[in-house]
Design a protein around this motif. Sequence first.
Motif, PDB file in Angstrom:
ATOM      1  N   LYS A  30       0.837  -1.210   0.000  1.00 38.79           N
ATOM      2  CA  LYS A  30       0.000   0.000   0.000  1.00 38.79           C
ATOM      3  C   LYS A  30       0.871   1.259   0.000  1.00 38.79           C
ATOM      4  O   LYS A  30       0.489   2.286  -0.558  1.00 38.79           O
ATOM      5  CB  LYS A  30      -0.905   0.004   1.234  1.00 38.79           C
ATOM      6  N   LYS A  31       2.038   1.147   0.640  1.00 36.88           N
ATOM      7  CA  LYS A  31       2.944   2.283   0.722  1.00 36.88           C
ATOM      8  C   LYS A  31       3.400   2.734  -0.670  1.00 36.88           C
ATOM      9  O   LYS A  31       3.646   3.910  -0.906  1.00 36.88           O
ATOM     10  CB  LYS A  31       4.159   1.907   1.579  1.00 36.88           C
ATOM     11  N   ASN A  32       3.517   1.776  -1.595  1.00 37.46           N
ATOM     12  CA  ASN A  32       3.974   2.083  -2.948  1.00 37.46           C
ATOM     13  C   ASN A  32       2.820   2.215  -3.941  1.00 37.46           C
ATOM     14  O   ASN A  32       3.012   2.024  -5.133  1.00 37.46           O
ATOM     15  CB  ASN A  32       4.950   1.004  -3.430  1.00 37.46           C
ATOM     16  N   ASN A  33       1.642   2.506  -3.424  1.00 38.62           N
ATOM     17  CA  ASN A  33       0.492   2.790  -4.274  1.00 38.62           C
ATOM     18  C   ASN A  33       0.092   4.248  -4.043  1.00 38.62           C
ATOM     19  O   ASN A  33      -0.022   4.697  -2.898  1.00 38.62           O
ATOM     20  CB  ASN A  33      -0.669   1.855  -3.929  1.00 38.62           C
ATOM     21  N   PHE A  34      -0.116   4.984  -5.137  1.00 38.34           N
ATOM     22  CA  PHE A  34      -0.342   6.425  -5.014  1.00 38.34           C
ATOM     23  C   PHE A  34      -1.549   6.876  -5.823  1.00 38.34           C
ATOM     24  O   PHE A  34      -1.819   6.363  -6.908  1.00 38.34           O
ATOM     25  CB  PHE A  34       0.895   7.194  -5.517  1.00 38.34           C
ATOM     26  N   ASN A  35      -2.261   7.866  -5.250  1.00 38.61           N
ATOM     27  CA  ASN A  35      -3.269   8.606  -6.000  1.00 38.61           C
ATOM     28  C   ASN A  35      -2.944  10.087  -5.874  1.00 38.61           C
ATOM     29  O   ASN A  35      -1.966  10.466  -5.220  1.00 38.61           O
ATOM     30  CB  ASN A  35      -4.683   8.290  -5.513  1.00 38.61           C
TER      31      ASN A  35
END
Length: 523
Positions: free
Chosen positions: A151-156
């Motif tokens: 989740k840390k490497n998922n961005f919006n």
Amino acid sequence: MRFIIGKDRKQSALFPVSLEESIGVENEVRAIDLFVNSLDLEKMGFKVCFPEGGRPAYHPAVLLKLFIYGYLNRIRSSRNLEKECRRNIEMMWLIEELSPDHNTIANFRKDNPDAIKRVFRATVQLAKNFNLIGGKIIAGDGTKLRAQNSKKNNFNTKKIDRHLQYIDHKLEQYTKDLASADGEVEREEAQKNIKLHSSRKEGYEKLQQQLKETGEPQISASDPESRQMVIRGNTTEVAYNVQSTVDAKHCIPIDYEVTNQNDKKAMGAMVRRAKSILGTTDFTALFDKGYYTGSELGIVQGLGIKALVAIPDQASTAPDCNYNVQNFTYDQQNDTYTCPEGYQLTTNGKLYLKYRGTSNQTEFKQYRTKACKSCPVKNLCTKAKNGKVVERNTFTPMYEQNRKNVEEDPELYLRRQAIVEHPFGTIKRQWGFDHILSKKGKKRASADVGFIFIAYNLKRILCLMGKKGFREVYAQLVICLFILKETYKAILTTFYPTDPVNLIFCPDPGSNLKRLILVHNWR
């Protein structure tokens, strides 16, 4: 107390046991071997011809057998499969004591997602030939498999803006520290921090630019096509959504598709593929409320296929739920609605547009009656000053037809969960395949999922047919796979070098085709 004593490890044998003698006649590796040998791998898309020179390549049949055996035995890692080649006697028999390295193994899965899906189609065809697929009721659903992306490497956009604001604040602070630094050590430390945060800022700005260019709502750094999705309730994971269609007769999957979207727009494509696979429209499709979308219902009904999609609980638009729109009766001939009090609502025929998102728009009509203002129960029906307004959009007939289907056979829909959750439960809970093993996009994820479903279907077929005895199943496999590939002589020579085998072609009653009958004298 007496114990069973093992053999002395140093004891030599006069007649060493061959690999063939070590593998029992009912061992599933024989079925894997037979299945793969029956496939036309070149037509399926596997690379069979390699240029001369350099180290010889492994035949795709070897690596395909290796993967199918691995997934059937819950071994997916290329490094673990490499180990099994050197220590597992079943694997040694299956691939004839070859031992490809882990890079060769991993590259085979990575490079052949489309061909692997065709192998899955062959398992479906195998099930059809054994009459294990009914083709009358199918159920569809999606399940989330975690991606190799935290989740840390998922961005919006919001998350990137929050990071940029934090970095700008830190840069401002370090710039002030640099200006007020007295010693060389303090100055170097401030410059180091400024350089570090400036580099991080560039990275986030690149991600921000990428989101603008692609128009995607989010982006993942490790596995670019994976998306953060709701698993259940408020729990989210960065995952892929695997859509699958399952036949009701024996809970055998007939189709799968790896996506990074929710279920809302998936049903139409799933049913269209099911129609092609089953070769008929005479079946009923069951889906849960996540698929309750007018456009998708329109596609399914346009194909002439009956669908039962669960109707989600709708928020009450009236102070009293008895006066909600679903309790109003529509007259198609006169294009009017009649409310529970008996008043008729008419339309001026004008079409209005409603936008849902940037590219999704719906046309609808409005229905109203002047009697609403003087109605004695108006306060139970609406809070609007000018009375009740009923909207009917272009997809309302599809919703009404679906409601009619559900109400006509409420017991049928209750079977959906037992049908489609059977494979998912086995794959995720029993086998532990709750995540995608590979990275770098949907194509590679599809190869991993493809092997999971191949293993499931073969296991299911063997379990179902095994009730009649494995030897009988083995003979039927031979018949079926001979017909599929039409190379029965070569396979007979391979699998029955000494046993008497007779092939008889005889007319099939009521058909111009001929039937292949295998008469095998089992020892």
